[in-house]
Design a protein around this motif. Structure first.
Motif, mmCIF file in Angstrom:
data_model
loop_
_atom_site.group_PDB
_atom_site.id
_atom_site.type_symbol
_atom_site.label_atom_id
_atom_site.label_comp_id
_atom_site.label_asym_id
_atom_site.label_seq_id
_atom_site.Cartn_x
_atom_site.Cartn_y
_atom_site.Cartn_z
ATOM 1 N N GLU A 234 -5.353 -1.161 6.136
ATOM 2 C CA GLU A 234 -4.384 -0.532 5.228
ATOM 3 C C GLU A 234 -3.429 0.379 5.999
ATOM 4 O O GLU A 234 -2.245 0.480 5.662
ATOM 5 C CB GLU A 234 -5.108 0.288 4.160
ATOM 6 C CG GLU A 234 -5.820 -0.524 3.095
ATOM 7 C CD GLU A 234 -4.934 -0.834 1.900
ATOM 8 O OE1 GLU A 234 -3.715 -0.578 1.963
ATOM 9 O OE2 GLU A 234 -5.487 -1.341 0.905
ATOM 10 N N ALA B 189 0.562 -0.232 6.018
ATOM 11 C CA ALA B 189 1.457 0.823 5.530
ATOM 12 C C ALA B 189 2.511 1.176 6.577
ATOM 13 O O ALA B 189 3.697 1.329 6.261
ATOM 14 C CB ALA B 189 0.645 2.064 5.157
ATOM 15 N N GLY C 196 -2.270 0.857 -0.727
ATOM 16 C CA GLY C 196 -0.954 1.369 -0.341
ATOM 17 C C GLY C 196 -0.796 2.858 -0.532
ATOM 18 O O GLY C 196 0.323 3.341 -0.733
ATOM 19 N N ALA D 175 1.609 4.093 2.005
ATOM 20 C CA ALA D 175 2.760 3.201 2.190
ATOM 21 C C ALA D 175 3.910 3.646 1.298
ATOM 22 O O ALA D 175 3.760 4.565 0.482
ATOM 23 C CB ALA D 175 2.346 1.770 1.851
ATOM 24 N N GLY E 244 3.442 5.096 -2.295
ATOM 25 C CA GLY E 244 2.091 5.621 -2.421
ATOM 26 C C GLY E 244 2.085 7.102 -2.741
ATOM 27 O O GLY E 244 3.130 7.728 -2.928
#
Length: 393
Positions: free
Chosen positions: A173, A177, A318, A321, A324
């Motif tokens: 992740e 991101a 996310g 990201a 987020g």
């Protein structure tokens, strides 16, 4: 120095100019040439001339007396010089000593600068690695010939997974991101789409880290100019004030860490927040040194954005990201934007650009505070800076 004295320095200095040069692949340039291009551009960005610069901070992994040829090459005669070398955190660690020098009147404008042609260097990466091992011997680990620095970070990642149940998908992740932010940044070196499955299927290089869990190897130069706050207000660009800064070192070798899941960022962050009078919840944007995906998880925890052991779930779906709950490494970080040997200065530059509103598609609307964090060695040196606009003073 007492907490009261440090708080008196809060907002006393501001970053008036920033610049990067040659980020990515820039054949034909030396470390010095990349540094000089970025330095001159940062001075111009500040509305100053090189003749105005009377303080300099710089460091290099390839030279022990790097400040001297830099001063010579740039044609400076500085009254303040700092060439402290703490790895990738150096250029964030340089802030507080430079603030002292400015406040005392020793100098009036400090240039902090770095350049590395690591990707396009005439000498191969193996030769560069050998030179660094000679300059920075690690007697307890080197005889076993680990794949440094990767092996050390893989060890920390393994421990975090064992202790807290962190998964490879959660590490992925972080990489995804970073790539999503990089796709919004024209300066980023890697902008192709990247999925969780891409990271999980990538070539394993040091279990549990795949090649996509590892930072780029690029060229690049970066620089910023620090001046007293009163002077910054008369310069062309909106000042970005240094509200807090601290550096902490607990170990050099990973084998000397007391706990592989807790870094000295827990100290540097606490001290920087105290100087700023702020906390993690006050940060609008966060830039951390992501040499490997595990770094981001460790620093999110140690800097107070989530509890120890909870960073894996914090970044899921996310979380860091675009869109987020916390914007982290909005330039793409060392994983997707730029990583020429030492990344710390680029984290700081991105924080400044966000606070000045210069980030285009990736801009965080209304950001008035930012955290920039540098890491050096193998989770060895940690330096944290809290920055803010005039609205945060």
């Amino acid at each position: 120095m007492s907490d009261t004295s440090l708080k008196a320095l809060r907002g006393s200095a501001a970053i008036a100019g920033v610049a990067t040069f040659g980020c990515g692949e820039t054949p034909g340039f030396t470390d010095m040439e990349l540094l000089a291009r970025a330095a001159r551009a940062a001075v111009r960005d500040a509305g100053l001339k090189m003749s105005d610069i009377d303080g300099i901070c710089t460091a290099s992994a390839a030279a022990t007396m790097w400040a001297m040829p830099v001063v010579e090459y740039l044609g400076l005669r500085p009254r303040y010089i700092d060439s402290t070398m703490l790895g990738g955190s150096s250029f964030i660690a340089h802030l507080l000593p430079a603030m002292h020098a400015l406040q005392s009147g020793q100098c009036n404008a400090v240039l902090v600068c770095y350049g590395s042609a690591q990707r396009s260097a005439q000498f191969g990466r193996r030769e560069i690695g050998a030179a660094r091992r000679w300059l920075d011997p690690q007697p307890y680990e080197a005889p076993y010939e680990p794949m440094q620095p990767l092996s050390s970070y893989a060890l920390a990642a393994s421990r975090h997974m064992f202790e807290f149940g962190t998964t490879r998908r959660q590490l992925a992740e972080v990489a995804v991101a970073a790539r999503a932010w990089a796709r919004l940044n024209p300066e980023a070196f890697m902008r192709e789409p990247l999925s969780i499955d891409d990271v999980l299927a990538a070539r394993m290089v040091s279990d549990p880290l795949s090649v996509r869990d590892c930072c780029l190897v690029t060229d690049g130069g970066g620089a910023y100019v620090l001046v007293r706050a009163d002077r910054a207000r008369d310069l062309p660009k909106p000042p970005v004030y240094v509200l807090g800064n601290a550096t902490a070192v607990w170990n050099r070798q990973i084998s000397s860490m007391h706990d592989l899941t807790v870094t000295a960022a827990s100290q540097s962050g606490r001290q920087a927040y105290a100087m700023a009078g702020l906390s993690a919840k006050d940060m609008a944007v966060v830039q951390v040194y992501d040499a490997f995906t595990i770094n981001t998880l460790l620093f999110l925890e140690d800097l107070g954005f989530c509890k120890k052991g909870e960073a894996g779930s914090f970044v899921e779906n996310g979380g860091i990201a675009p869109g987020g709950h916390l914007p982290v490494n909005t330039n793409g970080g060392g994983l997707s934007c730029v990583h020429p040997g030492m990344y710390g200065i680029f984290a700081l530059i991105e924080a400044v650009r966000q606070l000045r509103g210069d980030c285009g598609e990736r801009q965080i609307a209304g950001a008035v505070t930012a955290l920039a964090h540098g890491n050096g060695g193998t989770l060895s040196s940690q330096a944290t800076a809290i920055l803010g606009t005039a609205a945060a003073l």
